[in-house]
Design an enzyme around this catalytic site. Structure first.
Site, PDB file in Angstrom:
ATOM      1  N   ASP A  72       0.838  -1.196   0.000  1.00  0.00           N
ATOM      2  CA  ASP A  72       0.000   0.000   0.000  1.00  0.00           C
ATOM      3  C   ASP A  72       0.876   1.249   0.000  1.00  0.00           C
ATOM      4  O   ASP A  72       1.937   1.252   0.634  1.00  0.00           O
ATOM      5  CB  ASP A  72      -0.936   0.034   1.210  1.00  0.00           C
ATOM      6  CG  ASP A  72      -2.040   1.057   1.009  1.00  0.00           C
ATOM      7  OD1 ASP A  72      -2.999   0.751   0.274  1.00  0.00           O
ATOM      8  OD2 ASP A  72      -1.920   2.180   1.538  1.00  0.00           O
TER       9      ASP A  72
HETATM   10  C1  LIG Z   1       2.808   8.643  -5.295  1.00  0.00           C
HETATM   11  C2  LIG Z   1       2.511   7.687  -6.423  1.00  0.00           C
HETATM   12  C3  LIG Z   1       1.553   6.692  -6.312  1.00  0.00           C
HETATM   13  N1  LIG Z   1       1.288   5.845  -7.336  1.00  0.00           N
HETATM   14  C4  LIG Z   1       0.267   4.782  -7.225  1.00  0.00           C
HETATM   15  C5  LIG Z   1       0.790   3.469  -6.633  1.00  0.00           C
HETATM   16  C6  LIG Z   1      -0.476   2.759  -6.220  1.00  0.00           C
HETATM   17  O1  LIG Z   1      -0.949   1.995  -7.344  1.00  0.00           O
HETATM   18  C7  LIG Z   1      -1.459   3.913  -5.947  1.00  0.00           C
HETATM   19  C8  LIG Z   1      -1.809   4.024  -4.485  1.00  0.00           C
HETATM   20  O2  LIG Z   1      -2.939   3.268  -4.192  1.00  0.00           O
HETATM   21  P1  LIG Z   1      -2.902   1.892  -3.398  1.00  0.00           P
HETATM   22  O3  LIG Z   1      -4.197   1.826  -2.640  1.00  0.00           O
HETATM   23  O4  LIG Z   1      -1.630   1.747  -2.639  1.00  0.00           O
HETATM   24  O5  LIG Z   1      -2.881   0.793  -4.535  1.00  0.00           O
HETATM   25  P2  LIG Z   1      -3.921   0.439  -5.694  1.00  0.00           P
HETATM   26  O6  LIG Z   1      -5.334   0.654  -5.252  1.00  0.00           O
HETATM   27  O7  LIG Z   1      -3.484   1.130  -6.958  1.00  0.00           O
HETATM   28  O8  LIG Z   1      -3.651  -1.118  -5.911  1.00  0.00           O
HETATM   29  P3  LIG Z   1      -3.897  -2.330  -4.866  1.00  0.00           P
HETATM   30  O9  LIG Z   1      -4.503  -1.779  -3.603  1.00  0.00           O
HETATM   31  O10 LIG Z   1      -4.834  -3.265  -5.572  1.00  0.00           O
HETATM   32  O11 LIG Z   1      -2.523  -2.933  -4.664  1.00  0.00           O
HETATM   33  O12 LIG Z   1      -0.789   5.123  -6.358  1.00  0.00           O
HETATM   34  C9  LIG Z   1       1.968   5.959  -8.553  1.00  0.00           C
HETATM   35  O13 LIG Z   1       1.721   5.189  -9.502  1.00  0.00           O
HETATM   36  N2  LIG Z   1       2.933   6.929  -8.673  1.00  0.00           N
HETATM   37  C10 LIG Z   1       3.240   7.806  -7.683  1.00  0.00           C
HETATM   38  O14 LIG Z   1       4.134   8.672  -7.860  1.00  0.00           O
END
Ligand SMILES: Cc1cn([C@H]2C[C@H](O)[C@@H](COP(=O)(O)OP(=O)(O)OP(=O)(O)O)O2)c(=O)[nH]c1=O
EC number: 3.6.1.9
Length: 191
Positions: A72
């Protein structure tokens, strides 16, 4: 260097899947549907670690013979926790804090195998240059912010907002490659 173990990535994130494929050749993917809500008095670090673990545990019953990997990512400024923006106003609220300042990105990873688990939280400092209202508005319209913690993607257009990063780039994108490799290796050795 590539790991070989029966593993399930408990995630719907295409970024996590792509990153994980750099350290393990073959794995399954199963999205974990959990409630993401911070408890009263729960610190950001405890919150992100709990969510990573809950994601791995949520699918562990389906794969009793596999290692499960949950992760997460949250964006943190002081006691404020920014997840995916609910709408444009929520995004603007986040960017009023992020513009011209340093925040932390916390990405927790959790490995579960039957009754055992291993959790680690990787913290990265990210500094944004000062952004104009026009840049912030245009960025929202690009569609990139909506599915990302803190409303930005360092790997995309928001890369040009980032003046400085101290820590793990892959952790900001969603999965810290070095620490994930280490934690999976440790879990393998200890089971
Ligand atoms: C800060 C940042 C976050 N992110 C993304 C990563 C995560 O996919 C998302 C944060 O949400 P999460 O809830 O961590 O993840 P998710 O819902 O995408 O996937 P899952 O819970 O099924 O594993 O933001 C980027 O792609 N680039 C960035 O610079």
């Amino acid at each position: 260097m590539n790991l070989s173990m029966p593993l399930v990535l408990a995630s719907a994130s295409p970024r996590r899947k792509e990153l994980l494929s750099d350290i393990i050749a073959d794995f399954k993917v199963c999205a974990a549907d959990i409630e993401e809500r911070r408890l009263d008095n729960e610190s950001p670090a405890d919150y992100v670690s709990r969510l990573a673990l809950e994601k791995a545990q949520a699918v562990s019953g389906l794969y009793p013979e596999h290692w499960l990997l949950g992760s997460d990512t949250i964006v943190v400024s002081g006691n404020l926790v920014f997840e995916k923006p609910k709408d444009k106003d929520d995004f603007l609220r986040m960017f009023s804090v992020l513009s011209g300042a340093t925040h932390q990105v916390m990405t927790a990873i959790a490995v579960v195998k039957q009754e055992r688990h291993w959790v680690e939280n990787v913290i990265t400092d990210v500094t944004f240059r000062t952004l104009s209202m026009h840049e912030i508005d245009t960025y929202w319209d690009s569609g990139e912010p909506s599915d990302k913690a803190g409303g930005y993607g360092i790997q995309g257009q928001a890369g040009c907002f980032v003046e400085r990063i101290v820590g793990s780039y892959s952790a900001v994108v969603g999965l810290p490659l070095c620490q994930t490799h280490q934690l999976l290796t440790q879990a393998l050795q200890e089971t």
